[in-house]
Design a protein around this motif. Structure first.
Motif, PDB file in Angstrom:
ATOM      1  N   PRO A 154      11.092   9.934  13.494  1.00 49.93           N
ATOM      2  CA  PRO A 154       9.807  10.327  14.072  1.00 49.93           C
ATOM      3  C   PRO A 154       8.658  10.093  13.091  1.00 49.93           C
ATOM      4  N   VAL A 155       7.475   9.910  13.626  1.00 48.62           N
ATOM      5  CA  VAL A 155       6.261   9.803  12.819  1.00 48.62           C
ATOM      6  C   VAL A 155       5.206  10.696  13.464  1.00 48.62           C
ATOM      7  N   ASP A 156       4.804  11.754  12.749  1.00 48.29           N
ATOM      8  CA  ASP A 156       3.712  12.606  13.230  1.00 48.29           C
ATOM      9  C   ASP A 156       2.372  12.023  12.807  1.00 48.29           C
ATOM     10  N   SER A 157       2.311  11.600  11.550  1.00 51.26           N
ATOM     11  CA  SER A 157       1.080  11.008  11.040  1.00 51.26           C
ATOM     12  C   SER A 157       1.397  10.136   9.840  1.00 51.26           C
ATOM     13  N   ILE A 158       0.524   9.172   9.620  1.00 48.41           N
ATOM     14  CA  ILE A 158       0.613   8.297   8.449  1.00 48.41           C
ATOM     15  C   ILE A 158      -0.762   8.293   7.808  1.00 48.41           C
ATOM     16  N   THR A 159      -0.791   8.547   6.508  1.00 50.61           N
ATOM     17  CA  THR A 159      -2.044   8.529   5.762  1.00 50.61           C
ATOM     18  C   THR A 159      -1.885   7.586   4.594  1.00 50.61           C
ATOM     19  N   GLU A 160      -2.751   6.591   4.512  1.00 52.79           N
ATOM     20  CA  GLU A 160      -2.741   5.734   3.342  1.00 52.79           C
ATOM     21  C   GLU A 160      -3.322   6.515   2.167  1.00 52.79           C
ATOM     22  N   VAL A 161      -2.655   6.446   1.011  1.00 50.94           N
ATOM     23  CA  VAL A 161      -3.105   7.172  -0.183  1.00 50.94           C
ATOM     24  C   VAL A 161      -3.245   6.188  -1.353  1.00 50.94           C
ATOM     25  N   THR A 216      12.374  21.182   8.661  1.00 55.09           N
ATOM     26  CA  THR A 216      11.898  20.717   9.957  1.00 55.09           C
ATOM     27  C   THR A 216      10.672  19.818   9.816  1.00 55.09           C
ATOM     28  N   LYS A 217      10.099  19.770   8.627  1.00 57.81           N
ATOM     29  CA  LYS A 217       8.958  18.889   8.327  1.00 57.81           C
ATOM     30  C   LYS A 217       9.260  18.163   7.030  1.00 57.81           C
ATOM     31  N   THR A 218       8.977  16.861   7.018  1.00 61.64           N
ATOM     32  CA  THR A 218       9.072  16.118   5.766  1.00 61.64           C
ATOM     33  C   THR A 218       7.761  15.402   5.511  1.00 61.64           C
ATOM     34  N   PHE A 219       7.498  15.177   4.247  1.00 65.64           N
ATOM     35  CA  PHE A 219       6.347  14.419   3.773  1.00 65.64           C
ATOM     36  C   PHE A 219       6.935  13.311   2.907  1.00 65.64           C
ATOM     37  N   CYS A 220       6.940  12.086   3.438  1.00 64.31           N
ATOM     38  CA  CYS A 220       7.632  10.970   2.813  1.00 64.31           C
ATOM     39  C   CYS A 220       6.623  10.005   2.201  1.00 64.31           C
ATOM     40  N   VAL A 221       6.934   9.535   1.017  1.00 61.02           N
ATOM     41  CA  VAL A 221       6.074   8.578   0.342  1.00 61.02           C
ATOM     42  C   VAL A 221       6.724   7.207   0.452  1.00 61.02           C
ATOM     43  N   ILE A 261       5.114   0.176   8.452  1.00 64.87           N
ATOM     44  CA  ILE A 261       5.714   1.505   8.258  1.00 64.87           C
ATOM     45  C   ILE A 261       6.190   2.047   9.606  1.00 64.87           C
ATOM     46  N   ARG A 262       5.355   1.921  10.629  1.00 67.96           N
ATOM     47  CA  ARG A 262       5.717   2.415  11.960  1.00 67.96           C
ATOM     48  C   ARG A 262       6.906   1.648  12.544  1.00 67.96           C
ATOM     49  N   GLU A 263       6.927   0.337  12.372  1.00 68.79           N
ATOM     50  CA  GLU A 263       8.042  -0.470  12.887  1.00 68.79           C
ATOM     51  C   GLU A 263       9.353  -0.118  12.190  1.00 68.79           C
ATOM     52  N   ALA A 264       9.305   0.104  10.886  1.00 70.30           N
ATOM     53  CA  ALA A 264      10.509   0.500  10.146  1.00 70.30           C
ATOM     54  C   ALA A 264      10.998   1.863  10.628  1.00 70.30           C
ATOM     55  N   ALA A 265      10.077   2.789  10.842  1.00 67.45           N
ATOM     56  CA  ALA A 265      10.455   4.113  11.357  1.00 67.45           C
ATOM     57  C   ALA A 265      11.107   3.992  12.727  1.00 67.45           C
ATOM     58  N   LYS A 266      10.528   3.163  13.587  1.00 72.23           N
ATOM     59  CA  LYS A 266      11.087   2.954  14.930  1.00 72.23           C
ATOM     60  C   LYS A 266      12.493   2.367  14.840  1.00 72.23           C
ATOM     61  N   HIS A 324       0.862  -1.169   0.000  1.00 69.46           N
ATOM     62  CA  HIS A 324       0.000   0.000   0.000  1.00 69.46           C
ATOM     63  C   HIS A 324       0.905   1.228   0.000  1.00 69.46           C
ATOM     64  N   ARG A 325       0.371   2.341  -0.461  1.00 72.08           N
ATOM     65  CA  ARG A 325       1.150   3.587  -0.513  1.00 72.08           C
ATOM     66  C   ARG A 325       0.707   4.492   0.631  1.00 72.08           C
ATOM     67  N   TYR A 326       1.695   5.108   1.301  1.00 67.69           N
ATOM     68  CA  TYR A 326       1.438   5.961   2.458  1.00 67.69           C
ATOM     69  C   TYR A 326       2.229   7.260   2.339  1.00 67.69           C
ATOM     70  N   VAL A 327       1.680   8.328   2.918  1.00 71.44           N
ATOM     71  CA  VAL A 327       2.421   9.569   3.115  1.00 71.44           C
ATOM     72  C   VAL A 327       2.641   9.699   4.615  1.00 71.44           C
ATOM     73  N   ILE A 328       3.911   9.849   5.002  1.00 72.30           N
ATOM     74  CA  ILE A 328       4.283   9.968   6.410  1.00 72.30           C
ATOM     75  C   ILE A 328       4.766  11.391   6.651  1.00 72.30           C
ATOM     76  N   GLN A 329       4.163  12.059   7.606  1.00 71.33           N
ATOM     77  CA  GLN A 329       4.620  13.392   7.984  1.00 71.33           C
ATOM     78  C   GLN A 329       5.512  13.243   9.207  1.00 71.33           C
ATOM     79  N   ARG A 330       6.678  13.908   9.147  1.00 75.44           N
ATOM     80  CA  ARG A 330       7.643  13.839  10.236  1.00 75.44           C
ATOM     81  C   ARG A 330       8.077  15.255  10.623  1.00 75.44           C
ATOM     82  N   SER A 331       8.391  15.455  11.907  1.00 80.86           N
ATOM     83  CA  SER A 331       8.953  16.713  12.393  1.00 80.86           C
ATOM     84  C   SER A 331      10.360  16.457  12.906  1.00 80.86           C
TER      85      SER A 331
END
Length: 121
Positions: free
Chosen positions: A107-114, A83-88, A97-102, A38-45
């Motif tokens: 950091p993970v501010d939000s994850i949105t499936e797109v 200071t902010k990224t939007f990662c695909v 996605i969260r486990e890979a980030a950890k 699945h494709r996701y956009v991850i916002q990070r600070s």
């Protein structure tokens, strides 16, 4: 009624529009049920300056760690002061996605499936 300008929202919309305009293989046919990703956009600070040392070796390490979770980093967009990224990303689940980030100490501010691609043509 006039809508207030919000730079981060504008950046996020621009990032998603850039994805649809890029013509890359990011877009899957909506009817494609053979893909398990699945494709996701991850916002990070990030703190100011944290992304300044991002080099090819660091990116390779992130990609290597991501692969352990079946996750693939496709691209990222950053605001002006980085200071902010939007990662695909592509991955099997939001949890992956969260486990890979950890595992990457990201950091993970939000994850949105797109799952839907809106084509400008």
């Amino acid at each position: 009624m006039k809508t207030a300008f919000h730079p981060l929202r504008t950046l996020a919309v621009a990032a998603l529009c850039a994805l649809t305009l890029s013509g890359t293989a990011l877009a899957r046919d909506i009817g494609d049920t053979t893909s398990t990703n699945h494709r996701y956009v991850i916002q990070r600070s990030f703190p100011k300056g944290a992304l300044d040392g991002l080099d090819a070796a660091t990116k390779a390490k992130v990609n290597q760690t991501n692969a352990r979770f079946g996750v693939k980093w496709l691209m990222s967009f950053a605001n002006g002061d980085k200071t902010k990224t939007f990662c695909v990303y592509e991955g099997p689940t939001e949890a992956a996605i969260r486990e890979a980030a950890k595992a990457n100490h990201l950091p993970v501010d939000s994850i949105t499936e797109v799952p839907v691609t809106l084509d400008a043509h």
